[in-house]
Design a protein around this motif. Structure first.
Motif, short mmCIF file in Angstrom:
data_model
loop_
_atom_site.label_atom_id
_atom_site.label_comp_id
_atom_site.label_asym_id
_atom_site.label_seq_id
_atom_site.Cartn_x
_atom_site.Cartn_y
_atom_site.Cartn_z
N VAL A 163 0.86 -1.19 0.00
CA VAL A 163 0.00 0.00 0.00
C VAL A 163 0.89 1.23 0.00
O VAL A 163 1.80 1.35 0.83
N LYS A 192 0.33 2.44 -9.51
CA LYS A 192 -0.55 1.74 -10.44
C LYS A 192 0.25 0.94 -11.47
O LYS A 192 -0.15 -0.17 -11.85
N ARG A 204 -0.44 -7.71 -4.75
CA ARG A 204 -1.40 -6.62 -4.86
C ARG A 204 -0.74 -5.29 -4.46
O ARG A 204 0.01 -5.23 -3.50
N ASN A 206 -1.97 -1.26 -3.86
CA ASN A 206 -3.06 -0.29 -3.78
C ASN A 206 -2.56 1.04 -3.24
O ASN A 206 -1.44 1.14 -2.73
N LEU A 239 -6.64 -2.96 3.51
CA LEU A 239 -6.18 -3.26 2.16
C LEU A 239 -5.12 -4.37 2.13
O LEU A 239 -4.93 -5.02 1.11
N ASN A 248 -7.17 -4.62 -6.07
CA ASN A 248 -5.81 -4.47 -6.61
C ASN A 248 -5.78 -3.29 -7.57
O ASN A 248 -6.68 -3.11 -8.39
N SER A 250 -6.20 -0.22 -6.90
CA SER A 250 -7.22 0.77 -6.58
C SER A 250 -6.65 1.91 -5.74
O SER A 250 -5.67 1.74 -5.02
#
Length: 267
Positions: A163, A192, A204, A206, A239, A248, A250
C-alpha cells in the motif's frame, strides 16, 4: 485494549515513515490486527515505537525490528529489505508512508526549482525505490493462503500486499502547490504501474489518498477537518488483510466526500 476491527492471518509488515503521523499509526494498527512481525523504518531508527507496538500487540510474540534508512538512497532501501529478510524470512505487507509534505507554496511563475526537485526526489523517486526493492523480494516468495472461518473456503493471499500512501493533491490540483501536487500524482502513477507489473507475481498494490493537513483542502471537507492518522491507518491495514484479496490497483480516497463536488469556491 479494544479488539482490532481488521484481522490479519499473521505475517510480517514493513512500514516506512514510522516515526510520526500515519506511518506510526499504521505500525500500531498492524500490531493490533495480529501481525507476527513489524519492520519499523525511518530516517532514524524509531526505537521509541517498540514499547507502544507491544502495548497494542494481538500476537503474544510480536517481533519488532527498527531500521534507520533514507528511502531516497538506493543502497539504504536495498539494505532495509535484506535486513527484514534476514530477521523474518519474508515480507507479507509493505506500507510506504515516508515522504515530505508541501515545503513551498509559491505559484508557478515563482516556482522554487530546488524545492520541486527535492520534493520529487523524496516522494516520487523514494516510492519507486521502495516498490522496486519490495516487489523484487516478494516475487521470490511462496504465496500464502487463507481459509475463511465462515465459508471454510481457501483462497490465495498472493505473495504479498503493498500500500502506497498518497494524498488528495495526487488526484486534484491545488493552487501554489506544484512540487507536492506533481510528486503525489507521480506516486499514484508509480503505484498503479507496479500493480500492473505485479499481476504475474500475484502481488497486490493499492493506494490510499487521504485528506491531509493542508488548510485550504481541510476547510472544504464536509467534516471541516482532516482525517486523523488512525482513520487512514485502519483503512491501510484493511487493504493488506484477507478481507481485501480482490482489491488491486485501486486508489482508496479518504476525504469525507470532499472530492465528490467541483464546487470549491473557497480556493
Amino acid at each position: 485494549m479494544a479488539l482490532a476491527s481488521i484481522k490479519l492471518d499473521g505475517g510480517t509488515a514493513l512500514v516506512t515513515g514510522t516515526a510520526s503521523g500515519i506511518g506510526k499509526e499504521v505500525a500500531f494498527a498492524f500490531a493490533e490486527a495480529g501481525a507476527h512481525a513489524i519492520v519499523l523504518v525511518d530516517l532514524h531508527a524509531p526505537d521509541i515505537m517498540l514499547e507502544k507496538c507491544r502495548q497494542y500487540a494481538a500476537h503474544p510474540d510480536l517481533r519488532l525490528l527498527p531500521i534507520a534508512a533514507n528511502i531516497t538512497v538506493e543502497k539504504d532501501v536495498e539494505n532495509m529489505v535484506q535486513s527484514a529478510i534476514s530477521a523474518f524470512g519474508r515480507i507479507d505487507y509493505c506500507v510506504h508512508s515516508a515522504g515530505i509534505g508541501c515545503i513551498s507554496r509559491a505559484p508557478t511563475e515563482r516556482l522554487d526549482v530546488e524545492a520541486f526537485q527535492h520534493t520529487m526526489t523524496t516522494n516520487a523517486s523514494g516510492t519507486m525505490l521502495v516498490l522496486r526493492a519490495v516487489s523484487n523480494l516478494m516475487a521470490k516468495q511462496e504465496p500464502r493462503t487463507y481459509t475463511s472461518p465462515r465459508s471454510n473456503a481457501t483462497r490465495s493471499l498472493g505473495r504479498g500486499a503493498i500500500v502506497v500512501i498518497s494524498s488528495i493533491p495526487g488526484i486534484i490540483a491545488s493552487p501554489d502547490m506544484m512540487p507536492y501536487t506533481v510528486s503525489k500524482h507521480a506516486v499514484i502513477a508509480i503505484a498503479k504501474t507496479a500493480a500492473v507489473d505485479n499481476f504475474r507475481h500475484n502481488i497486490r498494490v493499492n493506494i490510499v489518498d487521504g485528506l491531509s493537513w493542508i488548510k485550504g483542502l481541510r476547510a472544504m471537507s464536509a467534516l471541516q477537518r482532516a482525517a486523523v492518522p488512525e482513520e487512514v491507518a485502519d483503512a491501510i491495514v484493511f487493504l493488506c488483510s484477507p478481507a481485501a484479496t480482490f482489491i488491486n490497483g485501486s486508489a482508496l480516497v479518504i476525504d469525507a466526500g470532499m472530492t465528490l463536488t467541483a464546487l470549491r469556491s473557497n480556493l
